[in-house]
Design a protein around this motif. Structure first.
Motif, PDB file in Angstrom:
ATOM      1  N   GLN A   1       0.827  -1.209   0.000  1.00 50.43           N
ATOM      2  CA  GLN A   1       0.000   0.000   0.000  1.00 50.43           C
ATOM      3  C   GLN A   1       0.863   1.262   0.000  1.00 50.43           C
ATOM      4  N   GLN A   2       1.919   1.217   0.784  1.00 48.91           N
ATOM      5  CA  GLN A   2       2.831   2.374   0.866  1.00 48.91           C
ATOM      6  C   GLN A   2       3.479   2.641  -0.489  1.00 48.91           C
ATOM      7  N   ASN A   3       3.947   1.589  -1.149  1.00 46.37           N
ATOM      8  CA  ASN A   3       4.580   1.753  -2.461  1.00 46.37           C
ATOM      9  C   ASN A   3       3.570   2.192  -3.520  1.00 46.37           C
ATOM     10  N   ALA A   4       2.358   1.651  -3.445  1.00 47.57           N
ATOM     11  CA  ALA A   4       1.324   2.059  -4.392  1.00 47.57           C
ATOM     12  C   ALA A   4       1.025   3.549  -4.234  1.00 47.57           C
ATOM     13  N   GLN A   5       0.954   4.021  -3.005  1.00 48.97           N
ATOM     14  CA  GLN A   5       0.708   5.443  -2.752  1.00 48.97           C
ATOM     15  C   GLN A   5       1.851   6.300  -3.305  1.00 48.97           C
ATOM     16  N   MET A   6       3.075   5.857  -3.091  1.00 51.29           N
ATOM     17  CA  MET A   6       4.239   6.588  -3.600  1.00 51.29           C
ATOM     18  C   MET A   6       4.189   6.673  -5.137  1.00 51.29           C
ATOM     19  N   LEU A   7       3.843   5.562  -5.799  1.00 51.18           N
ATOM     20  CA  LEU A   7       3.762   5.557  -7.257  1.00 51.18           C
ATOM     21  C   LEU A   7       2.605   6.415  -7.753  1.00 51.18           C
ATOM     22  N   ARG A   8       1.487   6.418  -7.050  1.00 48.95           N
ATOM     23  CA  ARG A   8       0.366   7.298  -7.418  1.00 48.95           C
ATOM     24  C   ARG A   8       0.772   8.768  -7.320  1.00 48.95           C
ATOM     25  N   GLU A   9       1.517   9.094  -6.260  1.00 47.91           N
ATOM     26  CA  GLU A   9       1.976  10.478  -6.092  1.00 47.91           C
ATOM     27  C   GLU A   9       2.975  10.863  -7.180  1.00 47.91           C
ATOM     28  N   ALA A  10       3.847   9.939  -7.561  1.00 51.85           N
ATOM     29  CA  ALA A  10       4.870  10.234  -8.566  1.00 51.85           C
ATOM     30  C   ALA A  10       4.307  10.273  -9.989  1.00 51.85           C
ATOM     31  N   TYR A  11       3.339   9.397 -10.295  1.00 49.88           N
ATOM     32  CA  TYR A  11       2.878   9.252 -11.677  1.00 49.88           C
ATOM     33  C   TYR A  11       1.414   9.618 -11.890  1.00 49.88           C
ATOM     34  N   GLY A  12       0.716   9.967 -10.843  1.00 50.41           N
ATOM     35  CA  GLY A  12      -0.674  10.394 -10.974  1.00 50.41           C
ATOM     36  C   GLY A  12      -1.555   9.343 -11.621  1.00 50.41           C
ATOM     37  N   SER A  13      -2.363   9.791 -12.559  1.00 54.97           N
ATOM     38  CA  SER A  13      -3.336   8.893 -13.197  1.00 54.97           C
ATOM     39  C   SER A  13      -2.685   7.872 -14.132  1.00 54.97           C
ATOM     40  N   ARG A  14      -1.392   7.986 -14.344  1.00 51.57           N
ATOM     41  CA  ARG A  14      -0.687   6.993 -15.176  1.00 51.57           C
ATOM     42  C   ARG A  14      -0.471   5.686 -14.424  1.00 51.57           C
ATOM     43  N   PHE A  15      -0.658   5.691 -13.100  1.00 55.53           N
ATOM     44  CA  PHE A  15      -0.485   4.491 -12.285  1.00 55.53           C
ATOM     45  C   PHE A  15      -1.811   4.130 -11.631  1.00 55.53           C
ATOM     46  N   MET A  16      -2.288   2.930 -11.938  1.00 52.15           N
ATOM     47  CA  MET A  16      -3.544   2.458 -11.356  1.00 52.15           C
ATOM     48  C   MET A  16      -3.270   1.174 -10.586  1.00 52.15           C
ATOM     49  N   TYR A  17      -3.595   1.182  -9.318  1.00 47.74           N
ATOM     50  CA  TYR A  17      -3.358   0.037  -8.429  1.00 47.74           C
ATOM     51  C   TYR A  17      -4.670  -0.708  -8.218  1.00 47.74           C
ATOM     52  N   ILE A  18      -4.684  -1.979  -8.600  1.00 51.77           N
ATOM     53  CA  ILE A  18      -5.869  -2.820  -8.443  1.00 51.77           C
ATOM     54  C   ILE A  18      -5.525  -3.908  -7.436  1.00 51.77           C
ATOM     55  N   LYS A  19      -6.086  -3.790  -6.248  1.00 48.55           N
ATOM     56  CA  LYS A  19      -5.781  -4.710  -5.156  1.00 48.55           C
ATOM     57  C   LYS A  19      -6.740  -5.894  -5.164  1.00 48.55           C
TER      58      LYS A  19
END
Length: 164
Positions: free
Chosen positions: A30-48
């Motif tokens: 979750q922490q890494n997914a949040q970091m990637l969302r912050e860095a790449y915005g809508s270009r990164f989609m996390y599906i848990k």
């Protein structure tokens, strides 16, 4: 879900969008997914969730088609095979499929069957047999593999040969 592959893909192809399917069962996911969302915005989609359910659900509710698929999740022949078959629903016909937990070129290319010594189980059990059977049954077309660094764990590249 350490983020290495995601960062590599997103930095290398600045116009790409990445869909990350992950169980989310590691403390850092979750922490890494949040970091990637912050860095790449809508270009990164996390599906848990379990990819056996999440991939078909996304495919059923999306017009998205992937150009590149990297499979490095579910371990075991049955689960890996199912992930690849499910990803077909999200793939362009010419999509590239990268896969981890591969062992030898002979096995991954389908030149030998699972009974051959060059197709022995790897560090992740029978996961290698999924790749072998997908090539041998005509689902995937073998393109190539990385040079072995940690034998028998290489990354290989295929394309979908037939769509079901």
């Amino acid at each position: 879900m350490a983020g290495h592959s995601a960062t590599l893909f997103l930095d290398t192809v600045p116009t790409a969008t990445l869909l990350e399917f992950d169980l989310g069962d590691m403390p850092w996911s979750q922490q890494n997914a949040q970091m990637l969302r912050e860095a790449y915005g809508s270009r990164f989609m996390y599906i848990k969730g379990d990819s056996a359910q999440t991939i078909p659900a996304v495919a059923a509710n999306s017009t998205t088609k992937c150009d590149v698929i990297f499979v490095d999740g579910a371990k075991g022949e049955r689960m890996r095979r199912q992930d690849v078959l499910n990803f077909m629903q999200l793939a362009h016909k010419e999509a590239y499929v990268f896969g981890d937990e591969a062992n030898t070129v002979e096995c991954m290319s389908g030149a030998v069957g699972r009974e051959d010594l060059k197709c022995l189980e790897g560090p992740h059990g029978d996961t290698v047999y999924a790749w072998n059977s997908l090539v041998r049954d005509g689902t995937l077309k073998y393109i190539g593999c990385s040079r072995p660094v940690h034998i028998p764990d290489i990354v290989c590249l295929w394309q979908f040969k037939s769509f079901r």
